[in-house]
Design a protein around this motif. Structure first.
Motif, PDB file in Angstrom:
ATOM      1  N   LEU A 192      35.259  36.708  30.263  1.00 41.07           N
ATOM      2  CA  LEU A 192      36.201  37.734  29.834  1.00 41.07           C
ATOM      3  C   LEU A 192      36.343  38.813  30.906  1.00 41.07           C
ATOM      4  O   LEU A 192      37.443  39.317  31.152  1.00 41.07           O
ATOM      5  CB  LEU A 192      35.736  38.354  28.513  1.00 41.07           C
ATOM      6  CG  LEU A 192      36.626  39.472  27.956  1.00 41.07           C
ATOM      7  CD1 LEU A 192      38.055  38.994  27.731  1.00 41.07           C
ATOM      8  CD2 LEU A 192      36.030  40.022  26.668  1.00 41.07           C
ATOM      9  N   CYS A 232      39.888  39.926  32.727  1.00 41.50           N
ATOM     10  CA  CYS A 232      40.397  41.293  32.602  1.00 41.50           C
ATOM     11  C   CYS A 232      40.673  41.948  33.946  1.00 41.50           C
ATOM     12  O   CYS A 232      41.142  43.097  33.989  1.00 41.50           O
ATOM     13  CB  CYS A 232      39.411  42.149  31.799  1.00 41.50           C
ATOM     14  SG  CYS A 232      39.367  41.711  30.038  1.00 41.50           S
ATOM     15  N   GLU A 259      42.002  39.509  27.219  1.00 43.91           N
ATOM     16  CA  GLU A 259      41.580  39.127  25.868  1.00 43.91           C
ATOM     17  C   GLU A 259      42.554  38.153  25.205  1.00 43.91           C
ATOM     18  O   GLU A 259      42.212  37.519  24.201  1.00 43.91           O
ATOM     19  CB  GLU A 259      41.406  40.365  24.998  1.00 43.91           C
ATOM     20  CG  GLU A 259      42.646  41.215  24.835  1.00 43.91           C
ATOM     21  CD  GLU A 259      42.744  42.336  25.837  1.00 43.91           C
ATOM     22  OE1 GLU A 259      43.341  43.385  25.506  1.00 43.91           O
ATOM     23  OE2 GLU A 259      42.207  42.171  26.960  1.00 43.91           O
TER      24      GLU A 259
END
Length: 212
Positions: A130, A134, A147
């Motif tokens: 993640l 990002c 996300e």
């Protein structure tokens, strides 16, 4: 090709055709190429076809079996993906204005939903965290926030529109279909590629895929 017999009609004395059959012949498909297809919905199908989206992310394993250099056709699904226009915020973060974004998320005239519109060459497929997803540059390459992205990313090494859009019936996952060879842009296919293999028996990385 038709086959039939001729007989004389006793009622009017005229010849008539009987036992009409359509003869089965091998169809010459040398002008077609058999490929695999995957599908994406708008606006992401257009963003990829127009060269903005250079990473495709999925949580599934659809691309993991295909090595780097594999070629696929891109099919445009019938739906518009409901991301709440969050892709606009991602694209604007890179400095694009509204007109530039609209051009990138639009297909050219004659290319529509339900068509295979482009051919792509895949790069590597790799798993991400993640935190990686990002990263602002990663998000712009995907055209989605971290996300909202899938954990497996596939590089799009190059993409080019087909010479014309081709109607293809969408199926789930990856499937095969034949298209006219002359719709493929120059330089993308070897002359001996038929049904995913060459005349020498060597497997070629030629595929297309569709999601809808």
């Amino acid at each position: 090709e038709l086959s039939f017999t001729i007989s004389r009609d006793s009622r009017n004395g005229k010849d008539a055709a009987e036992n009409i059959e359509i003869s089965k012949k091998d169809v010459d498909d040398s002008d077609q190429v058999n490929m695999r297809v995957f599908s994406m919905n708008l606006p992401f199908a257009a963003l990829l076809s127009n060269g903005y989206k250079t990473l495709e992310t999925r949580n599934g394993t659809m691309f993991t079996q295909y090595p780097e250099g594999t070629k696929m056709l891109l099919h445009v699904g019938q739906r518009t993906y409901p991301d709440g226009n969050r892709h606009l915020d991602v694209m604007k973060s890179g400095g694009l204005d509204d007109d530039e974004i609209q051009a990138l998320k639009s297909l050219p005239p004659g290319y529509k939903k339900g068509m295979a519109v482009a051919i792509v060459e895949l790069g590597k497929t790799f798993e991400t965290t993640l935190e990686q997803r990002c990263d602002p540059d990663f998000q712009r390459s995907v055209a989605a926030f971290g996300e909202d992205s899938g954990m497996r990313a596939t590089e799009i090494k190059r993409v080019e529109y087909l010479k014309r859009g081709v109607r293809v019936s969408g199926q789930g996952g990856v499937f095969k279909a034949k298209v006219d060879r002359d719709v493929i842009p120059d330089g993308w296919l070897d002359d001996d590629v038929v049904d995913g293999s060459s005349s020498t028996g060597k497997k070629e990385g030629v595929y297309y895929s569709a999601t809808f």
